[in-house]
Motif scaffolding. Structure first.
Motif, PDB file in Angstrom:
ATOM      1  N   HIS A 174       0.851  -1.197   0.000  1.00 32.66           N
ATOM      2  CA  HIS A 174       0.000   0.000   0.000  1.00 32.66           C
ATOM      3  C   HIS A 174       0.883   1.243   0.000  1.00 32.66           C
ATOM      4  O   HIS A 174       1.642   1.480   0.939  1.00 32.66           O
ATOM      5  CB  HIS A 174      -0.937  -0.013   1.203  1.00 32.66           C
ATOM      6  N   ILE A 191       1.824  -6.401  -5.804  1.00 25.27           N
ATOM      7  CA  ILE A 191       1.232  -5.087  -6.063  1.00 25.27           C
ATOM      8  C   ILE A 191       1.971  -4.034  -5.237  1.00 25.27           C
ATOM      9  O   ILE A 191       2.772  -4.348  -4.369  1.00 25.27           O
ATOM     10  CB  ILE A 191      -0.279  -5.078  -5.735  1.00 25.27           C
ATOM     11  N   ASP A 228      -1.212 -13.631  -9.088  1.00 21.20           N
ATOM     12  CA  ASP A 228      -2.150 -12.550  -9.340  1.00 21.20           C
ATOM     13  C   ASP A 228      -3.592 -12.881  -8.969  1.00 21.20           C
ATOM     14  O   ASP A 228      -4.496 -12.074  -9.204  1.00 21.20           O
ATOM     15  CB  ASP A 228      -2.120 -12.197 -10.830  1.00 21.20           C
ATOM     16  N   LYS A 229      -3.836 -14.043  -8.379  1.00 22.91           N
ATOM     17  CA  LYS A 229      -5.210 -14.528  -8.163  1.00 22.91           C
ATOM     18  C   LYS A 229      -6.089 -13.520  -7.423  1.00 22.91           C
ATOM     19  O   LYS A 229      -7.279 -13.371  -7.727  1.00 22.91           O
ATOM     20  CB  LYS A 229      -5.177 -15.851  -7.403  1.00 22.91           C
ATOM     21  N   LEU A 230      -5.521 -12.805  -6.458  1.00 23.24           N
ATOM     22  CA  LEU A 230      -6.311 -11.850  -5.673  1.00 23.24           C
ATOM     23  C   LEU A 230      -6.084 -10.397  -6.101  1.00 23.24           C
ATOM     24  O   LEU A 230      -6.557  -9.483  -5.449  1.00 23.24           O
ATOM     25  CB  LEU A 230      -5.988 -12.016  -4.182  1.00 23.24           C
ATOM     26  N   PHE A 231      -5.352 -10.181  -7.196  1.00 29.60           N
ATOM     27  CA  PHE A 231      -5.141  -8.824  -7.697  1.00 29.60           C
ATOM     28  C   PHE A 231      -6.444  -8.301  -8.302  1.00 29.60           C
ATOM     29  O   PHE A 231      -7.231  -9.078  -8.862  1.00 29.60           O
ATOM     30  CB  PHE A 231      -4.074  -8.794  -8.789  1.00 29.60           C
ATOM     31  N   ASN A 232      -6.665  -6.989  -8.228  1.00 26.91           N
ATOM     32  CA  ASN A 232      -7.789  -6.430  -8.974  1.00 26.91           C
ATOM     33  C   ASN A 232      -7.421  -6.381 -10.457  1.00 26.91           C
ATOM     34  O   ASN A 232      -6.280  -6.635 -10.845  1.00 26.91           O
ATOM     35  CB  ASN A 232      -8.190  -5.050  -8.427  1.00 26.91           C
ATOM     36  N   ASN A 233      -8.388  -6.053 -11.305  1.00 28.03           N
ATOM     37  CA  ASN A 233      -8.160  -6.113 -12.755  1.00 28.03           C
ATOM     38  C   ASN A 233      -7.042  -5.191 -13.208  1.00 28.03           C
ATOM     39  O   ASN A 233      -6.244  -5.547 -14.080  1.00 28.03           O
ATOM     40  CB  ASN A 233      -9.450  -5.780 -13.511  1.00 28.03           C
ATOM     41  N   SER A 234      -6.967  -4.008 -12.613  1.00 25.59           N
ATOM     42  CA  SER A 234      -5.929  -3.059 -13.001  1.00 25.59           C
ATOM     43  C   SER A 234      -4.534  -3.611 -12.714  1.00 25.59           C
ATOM     44  O   SER A 234      -3.652  -3.607 -13.577  1.00 25.59           O
ATOM     45  CB  SER A 234      -6.134  -1.729 -12.258  1.00 25.59           C
ATOM     46  N   TYR A 235      -4.346  -4.092 -11.491  1.00 25.22           N
ATOM     47  CA  TYR A 235      -3.038  -4.639 -11.134  1.00 25.22           C
ATOM     48  C   TYR A 235      -2.735  -5.922 -11.906  1.00 25.22           C
ATOM     49  O   TYR A 235      -1.584  -6.181 -12.259  1.00 25.22           O
ATOM     50  CB  TYR A 235      -2.951  -4.897  -9.629  1.00 25.22           C
ATOM     51  N   ARG A 236      -3.775  -6.719 -12.174  1.00 21.89           N
ATOM     52  CA  ARG A 236      -3.539  -7.950 -12.926  1.00 21.89           C
ATOM     53  C   ARG A 236      -3.040  -7.635 -14.335  1.00 21.89           C
ATOM     54  O   ARG A 236      -2.110  -8.273 -14.837  1.00 21.89           O
ATOM     55  CB  ARG A 236      -4.812  -8.790 -12.993  1.00 21.89           C
ATOM     56  N   ASN A 237      -3.648  -6.646 -14.974  1.00 28.91           N
ATOM     57  CA  ASN A 237      -3.198  -6.247 -16.314  1.00 28.91           C
ATOM     58  C   ASN A 237      -1.762  -5.734 -16.289  1.00 28.91           C
ATOM     59  O   ASN A 237      -0.957  -6.066 -17.171  1.00 28.91           O
ATOM     60  CB  ASN A 237      -4.133  -5.184 -16.888  1.00 28.91           C
TER      61      ASN A 237
END
Length: 205
Positions: free
Chosen positions: A63, A95, A127-136
């Motif tokens: 964070h 992240i 990346d399983k728990l990443f949000n879409n932005s971080y996953r991309n």
């Protein structure tokens, strides 16, 4: 570029009963390391020692409040390390700070074409728990990295620590973003770096 090694074995000694390995390693960025030793294992250990002295790892919190400021600090730190001989940069792919670090190294490839990004992931599907932005962003980093190393075949908390150990053992410097209070992976990695006597730059200060 995929790293590659080449070697030639030659018999030596008075009775030609000893073997020498003439070893050449070509790194991701085309840098060449050469050595000669009595075994291939020794050649590779000497190669790893050479690359470790040219390598820096990252660790930091997930964070980040002052994102733009940290991003600028990271780019300046990478540029400083590069100008002092560092060429290989290891990042864990999480992240937050890891993402900032990886994207900074990739951006600086335009300025320093021989800079190398190596992503060390603890296990597949980090990346399983990443949000879409971080996953991309994560997959973009993996696609653009010079090398991706996977530590474990499956999820475990221990895999994160093994990932951090791997990066520390392959580096001579650490760029950190640690508040010196929080416990967890960042604290663990910084303490390991102190134990191994790495040069540490804490950008949180």
């Amino acid at each position: 570029m995929t790293p590659k090694e080449e070697y030639i074995m030659k018999k030596t000694g008075l009775f030609q009963n000893e073997t020498l390995f003439f070893y050449t390693y070509i790194a991701h960025n085309g840098q060449i390391y050469k050595t000669t030793a009595a075994s291939l294992d020794v050649c590779r250990k000497l190669r790893d020692r050479w690359q470790r002295h040219l390598s820096t790892s990252f660790t930091g919190h997930r964070h980040i409040a002052n994102y733009a400021e940290v991003k600028k600090k990271v780019e300046n730190a990478v540029r400083f390390c590069y100008k002092n001989g560092q060429r290989f940069f290891y990042v864990g792919g999480a992240i937050g700070f890891d993402t900032i670090a990886a994207e900074s190294v990739l951006r600086l490839k335009e300025e320093f074409p021989d800079i190398v990004l190596i992503v060390v992931v603890p296990f597949p599907q980090q990346d399983k728990l990443f949000n879409n932005s971080y996953r991309n962003r994560y997959f973009n980093i993996l696609n653009m990295a010079d090398e991706v190393i996977t530590i474990s075949d499956s999820f475990s908390n221990f895999a994160y620590l093994k990932r951090n150990d791997y990066m520390i053992s392959h580096s001579s410097q650490l760029i950190a973003y640690w508040d010196e209070i929080s416990l967890g992976g960042t604290s663990y990695t910084v303490r390991k770096a102190y134990e191994k006597k790495l040069t540490i730059y804490n950008l949180y200060k």
